[in-house]
Design a protein around this motif. Structure first.
Motif, short mmCIF file in Angstrom:
data_model
loop_
_atom_site.label_atom_id
_atom_site.label_comp_id
_atom_site.label_asym_id
_atom_site.label_seq_id
_atom_site.Cartn_x
_atom_site.Cartn_y
_atom_site.Cartn_z
N ASP A 124 28.30 76.33 49.59
CA ASP A 124 26.84 76.21 49.51
C ASP A 124 26.15 77.01 50.60
O ASP A 124 25.13 77.67 50.37
CB ASP A 124 26.43 74.73 49.61
N LEU A 125 26.72 76.97 51.82
CA LEU A 125 26.13 77.72 52.92
C LEU A 125 26.26 79.22 52.69
O LEU A 125 25.34 80.00 52.97
CB LEU A 125 26.79 77.32 54.24
N ILE A 126 27.41 79.63 52.15
CA ILE A 126 27.61 81.05 51.83
C ILE A 126 26.60 81.50 50.79
O ILE A 126 26.02 82.59 50.88
CB ILE A 126 29.06 81.30 51.34
N ALA A 127 26.36 80.65 49.78
CA ALA A 127 25.37 80.97 48.75
C ALA A 127 23.98 81.10 49.34
O ALA A 127 23.21 82.02 49.00
CB ALA A 127 25.40 79.90 47.66
N GLU A 128 23.64 80.18 50.27
CA GLU A 128 22.32 80.21 50.91
C GLU A 128 22.17 81.47 51.76
O GLU A 128 21.14 82.16 51.71
CB GLU A 128 22.16 78.96 51.78
N ARG A 129 23.20 81.80 52.54
CA ARG A 129 23.13 82.98 53.42
C ARG A 129 23.04 84.28 52.61
O ARG A 129 22.30 85.19 52.96
CB ARG A 129 24.37 83.04 54.30
N SER A 130 23.82 84.35 51.53
CA SER A 130 23.92 85.60 50.76
C SER A 130 22.84 85.71 49.69
O SER A 130 22.68 86.78 49.09
CB SER A 130 25.30 85.70 50.10
N GLN A 131 22.12 84.59 49.43
CA GLN A 131 21.11 84.53 48.37
C GLN A 131 21.71 84.89 47.02
O GLN A 131 21.09 85.55 46.18
CB GLN A 131 19.93 85.46 48.71
N GLN A 132 22.94 84.41 46.81
CA GLN A 132 23.63 84.59 45.54
C GLN A 132 23.78 83.22 44.88
O GLN A 132 23.74 82.19 45.55
CB GLN A 132 25.03 85.20 45.76
N SER A 133 23.96 83.21 43.56
CA SER A 133 24.18 81.95 42.86
C SER A 133 25.53 81.36 43.28
O SER A 133 26.45 82.10 43.65
CB SER A 133 24.16 82.17 41.35
N VAL A 134 25.63 80.04 43.19
CA VAL A 134 26.89 79.38 43.57
C VAL A 134 28.03 79.86 42.69
O VAL A 134 29.15 80.08 43.16
CB VAL A 134 26.74 77.84 43.49
N GLY B 169 35.89 74.12 53.19
CA GLY B 169 35.29 75.41 52.90
C GLY B 169 36.23 76.59 53.05
O GLY B 169 37.39 76.52 52.64
N TYR B 170 35.75 77.67 53.69
CA TYR B 170 36.50 78.91 53.79
C TYR B 170 36.36 79.48 55.20
O TYR B 170 35.35 79.27 55.87
CB TYR B 170 35.99 79.95 52.78
N VAL B 171 37.39 80.23 55.62
CA VAL B 171 37.33 80.95 56.90
C VAL B 171 37.85 82.36 56.69
O VAL B 171 38.62 82.62 55.75
CB VAL B 171 38.17 80.26 58.00
N ARG B 172 37.44 83.26 57.56
CA ARG B 172 37.98 84.63 57.54
C ARG B 172 39.47 84.59 57.82
O ARG B 172 39.93 83.80 58.65
CB ARG B 172 37.31 85.49 58.60
N ASN C 115 29.22 86.84 54.84
CA ASN C 115 28.64 85.54 55.15
C ASN C 115 29.67 84.43 55.31
O ASN C 115 29.33 83.25 55.33
CB ASN C 115 27.62 85.17 54.06
N VAL C 116 30.95 84.82 55.40
CA VAL C 116 32.02 83.87 55.71
C VAL C 116 32.40 84.04 57.17
O VAL C 116 32.70 85.15 57.61
CB VAL C 116 33.26 84.11 54.82
N GLY C 117 32.36 82.95 57.93
CA GLY C 117 32.64 83.05 59.35
C GLY C 117 34.09 82.74 59.67
O GLY C 117 34.89 82.41 58.78
N TYR C 118 34.44 82.87 60.92
CA TYR C 118 35.77 82.47 61.38
C TYR C 118 35.83 80.97 61.62
O TYR C 118 36.89 80.41 61.86
CB TYR C 118 36.17 83.25 62.64
N GLU C 119 34.64 80.32 61.56
CA GLU C 119 34.60 78.87 61.52
C GLU C 119 34.54 78.45 60.05
O GLU C 119 34.25 79.27 59.17
CB GLU C 119 33.38 78.35 62.29
N SER D 245 33.52 85.26 43.68
CA SER D 245 33.85 86.21 44.74
C SER D 245 34.81 85.61 45.76
O SER D 245 35.72 86.29 46.25
CB SER D 245 32.57 86.67 45.45
N LEU D 246 34.64 84.33 46.07
CA LEU D 246 35.53 83.69 47.03
C LEU D 246 36.96 83.66 46.52
O LEU D 246 37.91 83.88 47.28
CB LEU D 246 35.05 82.26 47.31
N ILE D 247 37.14 83.41 45.21
CA ILE D 247 38.48 83.41 44.64
C ILE D 247 39.11 84.81 44.76
O ILE D 247 40.26 84.96 45.15
CB ILE D 247 38.44 82.97 43.16
#
Length: 369
Positions: A329-339, A361-364, A320-324, A345-347
């Motif tokens: 928060d958007l990653i949490a919403e897309r993955s339905q995981q807690s923030v 935010g984050y990019v691939r 759920n992390v894009g190249y953009e 996981s992002l770390i």
């Protein structure tokens, strides 16, 4: 510590973006550390290094590096342990995203000794403190090094208990060794320096930051044969340590508590997930009797061409992390995981170079590996 010419290059390599322990080992199969820092941009490009990495190698901050080298040279019991050094523990070298280097103050021999990690809540109950002391003391008397994170609560109780029975203990910090955190544990840290060892992957004057503690936790579990969770809530950082332990192939042990105590809920969850319930020290030692450090953690081929994989929870986040630029928060919403789960996981994904943190935010990662 006696400082040599190569040490300054290791410290310079530490500052190069997106080069952790695994990638450094692969890079040093193609070139030497000295050649890396004395060659042209064209040569660096031929090694597959991007522009930012080339610039960091061509223009190291020697003032900062000299400050760290001076700190190392001030006392004999300070050590720099790069990933290729003989003192670098094999148990740690073979985890996902091993630290490029370690700073150590104290007894350097301890870092390669059989260790049991003990972790838990920062606000333990009387019950938690009691059994933290009991298990840490008994394990230390059996010859295990007690490894923890110097945090308030269960961590410090375990360090103190090991020292009280003249056992050995290692504290892994989420700050630099010259910037001990928390400050209330300065005296405890000094005691550990004298009778055990302080360890950190961060430069000596680095201040503690929230994102440092998951990185510290992977080292605590990576150094150890198993992780004992004494008392932990469901949102405790101790569960991060337990998850790292499972991903690293370590044993996880959990102490049961009173079922209506929120500080025990994390332990009960771990037991439900397959952690071994412990009521006495032999529950731990019996499980570990078959483990031989030299054979169980054989040197693996860190340079194979097989594609690297991501653990399932992290794969869900990565998907759920894009190249953009993508916000947490958007990653949490897309993955339905807690923030909180998403941030952890992002770390981990950033440490292993699957993604990059950027403003907003984050990019691939454009250059994986």
């Amino acid at each position: 510590m006696m400082v040599n010419e190569e040490d300054k290059y290791w410290l310079a390599l530490y500052e190069v973006p997106k080069i952790g322990g695994s990638r450094a080992l692969k890079l040093l199969q193609k070139t030497s550390l000295t050649k890396l820092f004395t060659s042209s941009a064209q040569y660096l490009q031929s090694l597959g290094l991007d522009t930012a990495q080339q610039q960091a190698i061509l223009n190291p901050n020697w003032q900062v590096i000299d400050r760290n080298l001076n700190w190392l040279a001030e006392q004999e019991n300070r050590y720099l342990i790069p990933i290729t050094a003989s003192h670098y523990p094999l148990t740690l070298k073979n985890i996902p995203a091993p630290p490029l280097l370690l700073y150590l103050e104290g007894n350097v021999e301890l870092i390669s000794q059989p260790q049991i990690a003990m972790v838990g809540t920062r606000a333990p109950s009387y019950y938690g403190k009691r059994y933290a002391h009991c298990f840490a003391a008994e394990l230390a008397q059996l010859g295990f090094v007690i490894t923890s994170g110097l945090a308030i609560g269960i961590d410090s109780e375990c360090h103190r208990s090991a020292l009280a029975v003249k056992g050995e203990t290692i504290a892994v910090l989420g700050s630099g060794l010259a910037s001990v955190y928390p400050k209330r544990h300065l005296k405890l840290a000094q005691h550990i320096r004298e009778l055990g060892a302080l360890v950190s992957e961060f430069s000596p004057f680095t201040q503690a930051r929230p994102e440092h503690f998951p990185r510290r936790n992977r080292i605590v579990s990576g150094l150890s044969l198993g992780v004992v969770v004494v008392e932990a809530a469901l949102n405790s950082g101790s569960l991060i340590s337990a998850r790292y332990a499972l991903e690293q192939g370590r044993e996880v042990f959990a102490l049961p508590g009173v079922i209506d105590n929120p500080a025990a809920a994390g332990c009960h969850y771990l037991i439900q997930q397959g952690a071994k319930l412990i009521t006495q020290t032999s529950d731990i030692t019996d499980e570990l009797t078959y483990i031989n450090v030299r054979t169980n953690f054989k040197q693996t081929d860190l340079f194979n061409s097989e594609p690297e994989t991501v653990s399932l929870p992290n794969q869900i986040i990565l998907d759920n992390v894009g190249y953009e630029v993508t916000t947490a928060d958007l990653i949490a919403e897309r993955s339905q995981q807690s923030v909180s789960q998403v941030l952890t996981s992002l770390i981990e994904l950033e440490l292993d170079n699957w993604i990059n943190a950027v403003p907003g935010g984050y990019v691939r990662s454009q250059r994986r590996g």
